[in-house]
Design an enzyme around this catalytic site. Sequence first.
Site, PDB file in Angstrom:
ATOM      1  CG  ASP A 160     -11.233  -0.126   6.787  1.00 21.12           C
ATOM      2  OD1 ASP A 160     -10.323  -0.968   6.700  1.00 21.12           O
ATOM      3  OD2 ASP A 160     -12.286  -0.350   7.408  1.00 21.12           O
ATOM      4  CE  LYS A 182      -3.241  -0.645   3.294  1.00 19.72           C
ATOM      5  NZ  LYS A 182      -4.509  -0.587   3.960  1.00 19.72           N
ATOM      6  N   GLY A 232      -4.091  -9.767  -1.844  1.00 19.68           N
ATOM      7  CA  GLY A 232      -5.502  -9.958  -1.474  1.00 19.68           C
ATOM      8  C   GLY A 232      -6.301 -10.651  -2.566  1.00 19.68           C
TER       9      GLY A 232
HETATM   10  P1  IMP Z   1      -7.329  -2.653   3.864  1.00 17.16           P
HETATM   11  O1  IMP Z   1      -8.395  -1.908   4.570  1.00 17.16           O
HETATM   12  O2  IMP Z   1      -6.694  -1.868   2.778  1.00 17.16           O
HETATM   13  O3  IMP Z   1      -6.334  -3.287   4.796  1.00 17.16           O
HETATM   14  O4  IMP Z   1      -8.004  -3.842   3.084  1.00 17.16           O
HETATM   15  C1  IMP Z   1      -8.736  -4.866   3.734  1.00 17.16           C
HETATM   16  C2  IMP Z   1      -8.677  -6.105   2.884  1.00 17.16           C
HETATM   17  O5  IMP Z   1      -9.308  -5.882   1.629  1.00 17.16           O
HETATM   18  C3  IMP Z   1      -7.272  -6.589   2.543  1.00 17.16           C
HETATM   19  O6  IMP Z   1      -6.761  -7.410   3.549  1.00 17.16           O
HETATM   20  C4  IMP Z   1      -7.517  -7.369   1.271  1.00 17.16           C
HETATM   21  O7  IMP Z   1      -8.039  -8.628   1.567  1.00 17.16           O
HETATM   22  C5  IMP Z   1      -8.601  -6.553   0.605  1.00 17.16           C
HETATM   23  N1  IMP Z   1      -8.000  -5.558  -0.318  1.00 17.16           N
HETATM   24  C6  IMP Z   1      -7.803  -4.233  -0.091  1.00 17.16           C
HETATM   25  N2  IMP Z   1      -7.244  -3.636  -1.162  1.00 17.16           N
HETATM   26  C7  IMP Z   1      -7.093  -4.606  -2.088  1.00 17.16           C
HETATM   27  C8  IMP Z   1      -6.553  -4.609  -3.399  1.00 17.16           C
HETATM   28  O8  IMP Z   1      -6.111  -3.591  -3.961  1.00 17.16           O
HETATM   29  N3  IMP Z   1      -6.560  -5.789  -4.022  1.00 17.16           N
HETATM   30  C9  IMP Z   1      -7.032  -6.932  -3.469  1.00 17.16           C
HETATM   31  N4  IMP Z   1      -7.510  -6.999  -2.242  1.00 17.16           N
HETATM   32  C10 IMP Z   1      -7.562  -5.829  -1.555  1.00 17.16           C
END
Ligand code: IMP
Length: 196
Positions: free
Chosen positions: A73, A17, A154
């Site tokens: 998020d 990220k 992800g």
């Molecule tokens: P976060 O809030 O960015 O930590 O995202 C939460 C969850 O959503 C991550 O652990 C991934 O499982 C999924 N996620 C977030 N961004 C992406 C992305 O760009 N590609 C694929 N999965 C994502």
Amino acid sequence: MSHNLRELVFATNNPHKLSEVQHLLGNSFHLLSLNDINFNDEIPEDYDTLEENALQKAQYIYTITKQNCFADDTGLEVEALNGRPGVYSARYAGESKDPKANVQKLLMELKGVENRKARFRTVVALIIDGKEHLFEGIVDGRIIESERGVDGFGYDPVFLPDGYSSTFAEMNLSQKNAISHRARAIESLVNFLRNS
Ligand code: IMP
């Protein structure tokens, strides 16, 4: 009024990220990770909406460090699953937050389901001089039947953005950044910072 906008703490230590967002910000902003400011606390995420969680994270850091900061998020919202996994995307298959297991669970839940529509939604909460601002970014697409591609993280291998023939995991970082949910949310953040 002139703010010290150039230095911003991004509430993450996720190297994927961090590099995605740094790429989008270019040279105009100095992005600091939590490691960079020696912030090692476990940050709470107690709510069941992306908006509340993003704000909670940013408020937590701002209260302690008094540094301008933002938190994001993200959730994958699948239409046929009434928006799940949504805010629970990271721990969909359990608290170990295993991305492979999450993808397998998703594919199982969608087995035989015709409506594969899904979207990634990112909410960014910025706190600057004590004021809160929210930004949103969405990318629409669909969940394919099996994984394709090795890049990204992800749910990338099973997410096919509308209008493209490559999954997010088959795109390089610049291709993904041109259309991604996070890129769109960060773009709104950057526009706001430039104009304030
Ligand atoms: P976060 O809030 O960015 O930590 O995202 C939460 C969850 O959503 C991550 O652990 C991934 O499982 C999924 N996620 C977030 N961004 C992406 C992305 O760009 N590609 C694929 N999965 C994502």
